[in-house]
Every structure is written in structure tokens, then in C-alpha cells.
Design a protein around this motif. Structure first.
Motif, PDB file in Angstrom:
ATOM      1  N   ARG A 116      -7.062  -1.025   7.723  1.00 34.86           N
ATOM      2  CA  ARG A 116      -6.283  -1.843   6.777  1.00 34.86           C
ATOM      3  C   ARG A 116      -5.924  -3.186   7.403  1.00 34.86           C
ATOM      4  NH1 ARG A 116      -2.156   1.732   4.324  1.00 34.86           N
ATOM      5  NH2 ARG A 116      -4.068   2.304   3.226  1.00 34.86           N
ATOM      6  N   ALA A 117      -5.521  -3.163   8.652  1.00 32.38           N
ATOM      7  CA  ALA A 117      -5.186  -4.409   9.338  1.00 32.38           C
ATOM      8  C   ALA A 117      -6.386  -5.341   9.374  1.00 32.38           C
ATOM      9  CB  ALA A 117      -4.689  -4.120  10.748  1.00 32.38           C
ATOM     10  N   ALA A 118      -7.570  -4.777   9.599  1.00 33.90           N
ATOM     11  CA  ALA A 118      -8.775  -5.607   9.646  1.00 33.90           C
ATOM     12  C   ALA A 118      -9.129  -6.164   8.275  1.00 33.90           C
ATOM     13  CB  ALA A 118      -9.940  -4.785  10.203  1.00 33.90           C
ATOM     14  N   SER A 119      -9.053  -5.316   7.244  1.00 35.37           N
ATOM     15  CA  SER A 119      -9.436  -5.763   5.911  1.00 35.37           C
ATOM     16  C   SER A 119      -8.455  -6.781   5.349  1.00 35.37           C
ATOM     17  CB  SER A 119      -9.549  -4.573   4.956  1.00 35.37           C
ATOM     18  OG  SER A 119      -8.284  -3.955   4.754  1.00 35.37           O
ATOM     19  N   GLU A 120      -7.199  -6.696   5.749  1.00 32.97           N
ATOM     20  CA  GLU A 120      -6.176  -7.641   5.283  1.00 32.97           C
ATOM     21  C   GLU A 120      -6.037  -8.841   6.208  1.00 32.97           C
ATOM     22  OE1 GLU A 120      -4.641  -7.713   2.530  1.00 32.97           O
ATOM     23  OE2 GLU A 120      -5.081  -5.735   1.705  1.00 32.97           O
ATOM     24  N   GLN A 121      -6.849  -8.880   7.253  1.00 38.89           N
ATOM     25  CA  GLN A 121      -6.808  -9.970   8.219  1.00 38.89           C
ATOM     26  C   GLN A 121      -5.417 -10.158   8.815  1.00 38.89           C
ATOM     27  OE1 GLN A 121      -8.482 -13.324   6.010  1.00 38.89           O
ATOM     28  NE2 GLN A 121     -10.549 -12.655   6.458  1.00 38.89           N
ATOM     29  N   ALA A 122      -4.798  -9.024   9.116  1.00 41.07           N
ATOM     30  CA  ALA A 122      -3.460  -9.053   9.727  1.00 41.07           C
ATOM     31  C   ALA A 122      -3.566  -9.559  11.164  1.00 41.07           C
ATOM     32  CB  ALA A 122      -2.827  -7.670   9.694  1.00 41.07           C
ATOM     33  N   THR A 123      -2.644 -10.396  11.547  1.00 36.46           N
ATOM     34  CA  THR A 123      -2.611 -10.929  12.906  1.00 36.46           C
ATOM     35  C   THR A 123      -1.722 -10.088  13.827  1.00 36.46           C
ATOM     36  OG1 THR A 123      -0.860 -12.438  12.215  1.00 36.46           O
ATOM     37  CG2 THR A 123      -3.117 -13.270  12.165  1.00 36.46           C
ATOM     38  N   ALA A 124      -0.959  -9.144  13.234  1.00 33.90           N
ATOM     39  CA  ALA A 124      -0.114  -8.265  14.026  1.00 33.90           C
ATOM     40  C   ALA A 124       0.121  -6.980  13.236  1.00 33.90           C
ATOM     41  CB  ALA A 124       1.218  -8.927  14.368  1.00 33.90           C
ATOM     42  N   VAL A 125       0.259  -5.856  13.946  1.00 35.63           N
ATOM     43  CA  VAL A 125       0.561  -4.570  13.347  1.00 35.63           C
ATOM     44  C   VAL A 125       1.854  -4.082  13.962  1.00 35.63           C
ATOM     45  CG1 VAL A 125      -0.215  -2.209  12.973  1.00 35.63           C
ATOM     46  CG2 VAL A 125      -1.886  -4.062  13.019  1.00 35.63           C
ATOM     47  N   LEU A 126       2.820  -3.739  13.120  1.00 33.81           N
ATOM     48  CA  LEU A 126       4.159  -3.376  13.596  1.00 33.81           C
ATOM     49  C   LEU A 126       4.520  -1.983  13.128  1.00 33.81           C
ATOM     50  CD1 LEU A 126       5.752  -6.784  12.647  1.00 33.81           C
ATOM     51  CD2 LEU A 126       5.097  -6.070  14.945  1.00 33.81           C
TER      52      LEU A 126
ATOM     53  N   ALA B  53      -4.456   7.053  10.249  1.00 33.44           N
ATOM     54  CA  ALA B  53      -5.886   6.823  10.428  1.00 33.44           C
ATOM     55  C   ALA B  53      -6.380   5.604   9.655  1.00 33.44           C
ATOM     56  CB  ALA B  53      -6.662   8.057   9.993  1.00 33.44           C
ATOM     57  N   LYS B  54      -5.597   5.159   8.672  1.00 34.37           N
ATOM     58  CA  LYS B  54      -6.031   4.044   7.836  1.00 34.37           C
ATOM     59  C   LYS B  54      -5.481   2.697   8.291  1.00 34.37           C
ATOM     60  CE  LYS B  54      -6.510   6.760   3.581  1.00 34.37           C
ATOM     61  NZ  LYS B  54      -6.066   6.931   2.181  1.00 34.37           N
ATOM     62  N   LEU B  55      -4.511   2.702   9.186  1.00 32.81           N
ATOM     63  CA  LEU B  55      -3.809   1.468   9.509  1.00 32.81           C
ATOM     64  C   LEU B  55      -4.702   0.449  10.212  1.00 32.81           C
ATOM     65  CD1 LEU B  55      -0.289   2.784  10.588  1.00 32.81           C
ATOM     66  CD2 LEU B  55      -0.929   1.686   8.432  1.00 32.81           C
ATOM     67  N   GLU B  56      -5.530   0.893  11.144  1.00 33.00           N
ATOM     68  CA  GLU B  56      -6.374  -0.050  11.870  1.00 33.00           C
ATOM     69  C   GLU B  56      -7.375  -0.729  10.934  1.00 33.00           C
ATOM     70  OE1 GLU B  56      -9.442  -0.221  15.714  1.00 33.00           O
ATOM     71  OE2 GLU B  56      -8.247   1.582  15.315  1.00 33.00           O
TER      72      GLU B  56
ATOM     73  N   TYR C 143       0.842  -1.188   0.000  1.00 28.30           N
ATOM     74  CA  TYR C 143       0.000   0.000   0.000  1.00 28.30           C
ATOM     75  C   TYR C 143       0.883   1.245   0.000  1.00 28.30           C
ATOM     76  CZ  TYR C 143      -4.282  -2.544   1.377  1.00 28.30           C
ATOM     77  OH  TYR C 143      -5.374  -3.376   1.430  1.00 28.30           O
ATOM     78  N   ASP C 144       0.515   2.216  -0.823  1.00 26.48           N
ATOM     79  CA  ASP C 144       1.156   3.531  -0.786  1.00 26.48           C
ATOM     80  C   ASP C 144       0.052   4.564  -0.602  1.00 26.48           C
ATOM     81  OD1 ASP C 144       2.436   5.948  -1.196  1.00 26.48           O
ATOM     82  OD2 ASP C 144       3.628   5.251  -2.900  1.00 26.48           O
ATOM     83  N   ASP C 145      -0.020   5.141   0.583  1.00 26.42           N
ATOM     84  CA  ASP C 145      -1.086   6.096   0.873  1.00 26.42           C
ATOM     85  C   ASP C 145      -0.882   7.430   0.172  1.00 26.42           C
ATOM     86  OD1 ASP C 145      -2.525   4.330   2.380  1.00 26.42           O
ATOM     87  OD2 ASP C 145      -1.722   4.992   4.308  1.00 26.42           O
ATOM     88  N   ALA C 146       0.305   7.677  -0.376  1.00 28.46           N
ATOM     89  CA  ALA C 146       0.525   8.915  -1.121  1.00 28.46           C
ATOM     90  C   ALA C 146      -0.085   8.847  -2.520  1.00 28.46           C
ATOM     91  CB  ALA C 146       2.022   9.217  -1.214  1.00 28.46           C
ATOM     92  N   THR C 147      -0.144   7.642  -3.088  1.00 29.10           N
ATOM     93  CA  THR C 147      -0.647   7.479  -4.458  1.00 29.10           C
ATOM     94  C   THR C 147      -1.955   6.709  -4.523  1.00 29.10           C
ATOM     95  OG1 THR C 147       0.554   5.402  -4.810  1.00 29.10           O
ATOM     96  CG2 THR C 147       1.724   7.458  -5.309  1.00 29.10           C
ATOM     97  N   GLY C 148      -2.308   6.025  -3.435  1.00 28.79           N
ATOM     98  CA  GLY C 148      -3.497   5.179  -3.447  1.00 28.79           C
ATOM     99  C   GLY C 148      -3.254   3.803  -4.032  1.00 28.79           C
ATOM    100  N   GLU C 149      -2.008   3.478  -4.321  1.00 30.75           N
ATOM    101  CA  GLU C 149      -1.704   2.176  -4.936  1.00 30.75           C
ATOM    102  C   GLU C 149      -1.899   1.026  -3.951  1.00 30.75           C
ATOM    103  OE1 GLU C 149       2.078  -0.387  -6.757  1.00 30.75           O
ATOM    104  OE2 GLU C 149       2.343   1.743  -6.275  1.00 30.75           O
ATOM    105  N   ARG C 150      -2.450  -0.061  -4.449  1.00 30.49           N
ATOM    106  CA  ARG C 150      -2.464  -1.341  -3.739  1.00 30.49           C
ATOM    107  C   ARG C 150      -2.039  -2.408  -4.734  1.00 30.49           C
ATOM    108  NH1 ARG C 150      -5.299  -6.053  -3.093  1.00 30.49           N
ATOM    109  NH2 ARG C 150      -5.375  -6.948  -0.973  1.00 30.49           N
ATOM    110  N   THR C 151      -0.956  -3.088  -4.451  1.00 31.82           N
ATOM    111  CA  THR C 151      -0.463  -4.166  -5.302  1.00 31.82           C
ATOM    112  C   THR C 151      -0.304  -5.415  -4.459  1.00 31.82           C
ATOM    113  OG1 THR C 151       0.723  -2.651  -6.782  1.00 31.82           O
ATOM    114  CG2 THR C 151       1.448  -4.956  -6.766  1.00 31.82           C
TER     115      THR C 151
END
Length: 213
Positions: free
Chosen positions: A203-213, A198-201, A13-21
């Protein structure tokens, strides 16, 4: 890469450009193999040689780093110039500084979808994406890793969990933290650059992340 190479392995994710790859393990492995073949067959390099990597945290940077280590090269990351190295990979910003470097130099436009650069390429450089695509998807080996023992030990000491980790590159710009440590832990990676806190929480939920670092 990963137990099932068809599953997402590195999501960028790049929040400056909106890219998701999103890259599966198989797709990233192809980029890594192509990079290793570029270095060995295209540049004639191998164990004992040095790759200067002047790139920010990015999924293409992961391919370059892993490709260099696969080919047995050691990596000088984040140096101000590529002087003294045997090959250089640089962002467009870094390439345009006019700093000295080796004969083999590649510039990365870091465009979405891994597209080649549009417009001119700085003098003395070749477009990494255009060049690397000419090489094979399989690296015949042997797989080397000059100096990677120290990297692995540093990564292991960070104690990352397995599963799926979201890594904020603003807080963790070192490749040991955003790339090697998740690999050592057997985790898949969600890499966030230019992160909007503001987007990290979400994003973690939508990506089903088990940890945020």
C-alpha cells in the motif's frame, strides 16, 4: 488544504471492508466547512462550547474534528458518553449504548462514499451525513480553535515528515497522531484502519508514501 487542493489529501483504507476512499484537499475542506456551519448555524454553538466525538479513526471523523475546531469548539475525544458536552458525534455502535448526551446528537454510519444511513437512526440522534449536506461549502469564519495550541505542540513534537505519510490507525489511534501531526507537517495522509500488516508495504508503494508510521 495542501498546496494544490485538487490533489489527494486524505486516502482512507479499511481492510475489514475493502473500502478505499480518496478525498482531495478541496473535498475535505467542503466537509469541514459544512460541519462548522452545522455547528454554528444549525446548533448555535461556538467558542467555549464542547463537542463530544465518539468515533473511530475515519475520514468522516477527520471532517468532524476539523469542523469542530474550525467553529471554535473544544473537543472531548473518545469519552464513554457525550454527557456534559454541547453536541455529540457518535458511531452507530456508540449511539446504541443508550448513554446520556446533549440535545444535539449526530450518528455516523461511516458508510462508503459518505452515504446516509440505511435503516433506522437511534432515538435522540440525527443522521450526520443527511444533516450536514444541507449546509454551505464555505465557512465564513472567523476560524477558531479552542485548545488547539496544545494539540499543535503535541503534534509538532512527534516530528512527522512532510510529503505523504501512511498512518496505521491500529498503532496510532489518537487523532493527534493520524490527523493533526500530518497536517502540522504539511503532509498528505494515507489512513489505514483494521490494517492487514501484510498489505501495508504494498500500500505504501502504490500510494507513493514517503513514510510509514
Amino acid at each position: 488544504m495542501g498546496k494544490d487542493p485538487s490533489l489527494p489529501f486524505l486516502t482512507f483504507y479499511d481492510d475489514a471492508t475493502g473500502e478505499r476512499t480518496e478525498l482531495s484537499g478541496a473535498t475535505l475542506a467542503n466537509w469541514v466547512s459544512k460541519t462548522a456551519n452545522l455547528l454554528v448555524d444549525g446548533c448555535g454553538l461556538g467558542p467555549g462550547d464542547v463537542a463530544a466525538v465518539r468515533l473511530p479513526a475515519h475520514w468522516q471523523t477527520a471532517a468532524v474534528l476539523l469542523g469542530a475546531w474550525t467553529a471554535g469548539l473544544s473537543v472531548a475525544y473518545g469519552e464513554p458518553t457525550g454527557a456534559g458536552a454541547d453536541v455529540e458525534f457518535a458511531s452507530l455502535t456508540a449511539a446504541e449504548t443508550g448513554a446520556p448526551g446533549p440535545a444535539d446528537r449526530y450518528v455516523l454510519g461511516l458508510a462508503p462514499m459518505g452515504l446516509p444511513m440505511r435503516g433506522g437512526v437511534p432515538d435522540g440522534f440525527a443522521d450526520y451525513v443527511a444533516e450536514v449536506r444541507q449546509f454551505g461549502d464555505h465557512y465564513p469564519g472567523p476560524v477558531g480553535g479552542a485548545g488547539t495550541e496544545d494539540l499543535v505542540e503535541r503534534a509538532r513534537a512527534l516530528g512527522y515528515p512532510a510529503g505523504r505519510v501512511l498512518v496505521d490507525a491500529v498503532a496510532h489511534p489518537d487523532p493527534v497522531e493520524w490527523l493533526v501531526a500530518p497536517l502540522v507537517a504539511g503532509a498528505s495522509i494515507v489512513l489505514s484502519v483494521n490494517s492487514d500488516p501484510a498489505k501495508l508495504e504494498q500500500r505504501a508503494a502504490s500510494e507513493q508514501a514517503t513514510a510509514v508510521l
